[in-house]
Scaffold this active site. Structure first.
Site, PDB file in Angstrom:
ATOM      1  N   ARG A  83       0.837  -1.175   0.000  1.00 54.54           N
ATOM      2  CA  ARG A  83       0.000   0.000   0.000  1.00 54.54           C
ATOM      3  C   ARG A  83       0.876   1.231   0.000  1.00 54.54           C
ATOM      4  O   ARG A  83       1.815   1.331   0.789  1.00 54.54           O
ATOM      5  CB  ARG A  83      -0.880   0.015   1.249  1.00 54.54           C
ATOM      6  CG  ARG A  83      -1.526   1.364   1.462  1.00 54.54           C
ATOM      7  CD  ARG A  83      -2.426   1.354   2.615  1.00 54.54           C
ATOM      8  NE  ARG A  83      -2.930   2.679   2.896  1.00 54.54           N
ATOM      9  CZ  ARG A  83      -3.967   2.900   3.657  1.00 54.54           C
ATOM     10  NH1 ARG A  83      -4.593   1.887   4.193  1.00 54.54           N
ATOM     11  NH2 ARG A  83      -4.389   4.117   3.884  1.00 54.54           N
ATOM     12  N   ARG A  92      -5.170   4.111  -3.030  1.00 53.51           N
ATOM     13  CA  ARG A  92      -4.423   3.103  -2.270  1.00 53.51           C
ATOM     14  C   ARG A  92      -4.605   1.750  -2.942  1.00 53.51           C
ATOM     15  O   ARG A  92      -5.656   1.450  -3.514  1.00 53.51           O
ATOM     16  CB  ARG A  92      -4.867   3.045  -0.822  1.00 53.51           C
ATOM     17  CG  ARG A  92      -6.325   2.687  -0.556  1.00 53.51           C
ATOM     18  CD  ARG A  92      -7.273   3.822  -0.587  1.00 53.51           C
ATOM     19  NE  ARG A  92      -6.790   5.043   0.019  1.00 53.51           N
ATOM     20  CZ  ARG A  92      -6.851   5.309   1.328  1.00 53.51           C
ATOM     21  NH1 ARG A  92      -7.316   4.409   2.156  1.00 53.51           N
ATOM     22  NH2 ARG A  92      -6.431   6.456   1.774  1.00 53.51           N
ATOM     23  N   ASP A  95      -6.996  -1.191   1.335  1.00 56.57           N
ATOM     24  CA  ASP A  95      -7.327  -0.560   2.614  1.00 56.57           C
ATOM     25  C   ASP A  95      -8.205  -1.540   3.375  1.00 56.57           C
ATOM     26  O   ASP A  95      -9.168  -2.061   2.795  1.00 56.57           O
ATOM     27  CB  ASP A  95      -8.113   0.734   2.338  1.00 56.57           C
ATOM     28  CG  ASP A  95      -8.158   1.651   3.540  1.00 56.57           C
ATOM     29  OD1 ASP A  95      -7.154   2.295   3.823  1.00 56.57           O
ATOM     30  OD2 ASP A  95      -9.212   1.693   4.194  1.00 56.57           O
ATOM     31  N   ASP A  97     -10.353  -1.813   6.827  1.00 58.23           N
ATOM     32  CA  ASP A  97     -10.882  -1.102   7.991  1.00 58.23           C
ATOM     33  C   ASP A  97     -11.690  -2.056   8.868  1.00 58.23           C
ATOM     34  O   ASP A  97     -12.523  -2.825   8.355  1.00 58.23           O
ATOM     35  CB  ASP A  97     -11.821   0.037   7.555  1.00 58.23           C
ATOM     36  CG  ASP A  97     -11.073   1.204   6.892  1.00 58.23           C
ATOM     37  OD1 ASP A  97      -9.906   1.436   7.243  1.00 58.23           O
ATOM     38  OD2 ASP A  97     -11.676   1.856   6.022  1.00 58.23           O
TER      39      ASP A  97
HETATM   40  N1  LIG Z   1     -15.804   4.569  -2.507  1.00 60.74           N
HETATM   41  C1  LIG Z   1     -14.784   4.629  -1.628  1.00 60.74           C
HETATM   42  N2  LIG Z   1     -14.313   5.829  -1.254  1.00 60.74           N
HETATM   43  C2  LIG Z   1     -13.294   5.862  -0.364  1.00 60.74           C
HETATM   44  N3  LIG Z   1     -12.628   6.941   0.172  1.00 60.74           N
HETATM   45  C3  LIG Z   1     -11.701   6.448   1.000  1.00 60.74           C
HETATM   46  S1  LIG Z   1     -10.621   7.424   1.879  1.00 60.74           S
HETATM   47  N4  LIG Z   1     -11.715   5.095   1.032  1.00 60.74           N
HETATM   48  C4  LIG Z   1     -10.842   4.205   1.807  1.00 60.74           C
HETATM   49  C5  LIG Z   1     -11.577   3.592   2.971  1.00 60.74           C
HETATM   50  O1  LIG Z   1     -11.426   4.368   4.103  1.00 60.74           O
HETATM   51  C6  LIG Z   1     -12.723   4.698   0.176  1.00 60.74           C
HETATM   52  C7  LIG Z   1     -13.237   3.430  -0.224  1.00 60.74           C
HETATM   53  O2  LIG Z   1     -12.803   2.348   0.214  1.00 60.74           O
HETATM   54  N5  LIG Z   1     -14.270   3.461  -1.128  1.00 60.74           N
END
Ligand SMILES: Nc1nc2nc(S)n(CCO)c2c(=O)[nH]1
Length: 157
Positions: A83, A92, A95, A97
């Site tokens: 990453r 990225r 990710d 979470d």
């Molecule tokens: N659609 C979408 N938008 C995002 N913005 C972030 S930051 N992230 C990373 C997750 O925190 C995302 C994601 O996983 N999907």
């Protein structure tokens, strides 16, 4: 044994391959048993940084690890998949979470559970509803299928 609910996202490289590899690495981790994996959803990026669409999934797993140990596993998988976080909230490779851990409420400097933004993220709620509709958000005290909402920007592949 506790049940953990994870959100995974990728918007760099072969997004589907990155997600598959991350799930594979989760399943290979001692103390984690992957139980359910959602479909892949193509989702419009949320956040201020203009970037490519994401692929998002959610995963339900049983674990004997502590939440902090699960966080360390997620971070090691992000590193393993190289990453590259140049811009906060930016593109990225992968990710991971932590969304929920059973009915735990955790507020530590490096770990907030339930995830503080999950209720306003359709890219989380829609995949999560697919595999854990009856899971209850420990703060909202509502089932995921009561919290989910439609979003045309979240499209099942
Ligand atoms: N659609 C979408 N938008 C995002 N913005 C972030 S930051 N992230 C990373 C997750 O925190 C995302 C994601 O996983 N999907």
């Amino acid at each position: 044994m506790t049940t953990i609910y994870l959100s995974l996202g990728s918007n760099m490289g072969d997004r589907a391959q990155q997600l598959a590899r991350a799930v594979e690495l989760l399943g290979q981790t001692a103390g984690i048993r992957v139980m359910r994996v959602s479909s892949i959803y193509e989702t419009a990026p949320v956040g201020s940084v203009a970037q490519d669409d994401f692929y998002n999934i959610c995963v339900v797993a049983d674990t004997t690890l502590t939440p902090q140990e699960v966080l360390a596993v997620c971070q090691s998988i992000e590193q393993e998949l190289a990453r590259v976080r140049r811009i906060h909230w930016g593109p990225r490779t992968i990710d991971l979470d932590i969304l929920m851990v059973d009915d735990y409420v955790i507020d530590e400097p490096n770990l907030q559970v339930p995830h503080p933004f999950m209720l306003e993220r359709s890219f989380v709620l829609i995949p999560l509803n697919e595999i854990a509709a009856d899971a209850v958000h420990p703060v909202a005290k509502k089932r995921i299928d009561e919290l989910v909402y439609d979003d045309p920007e979240v499209r099942k592949l």
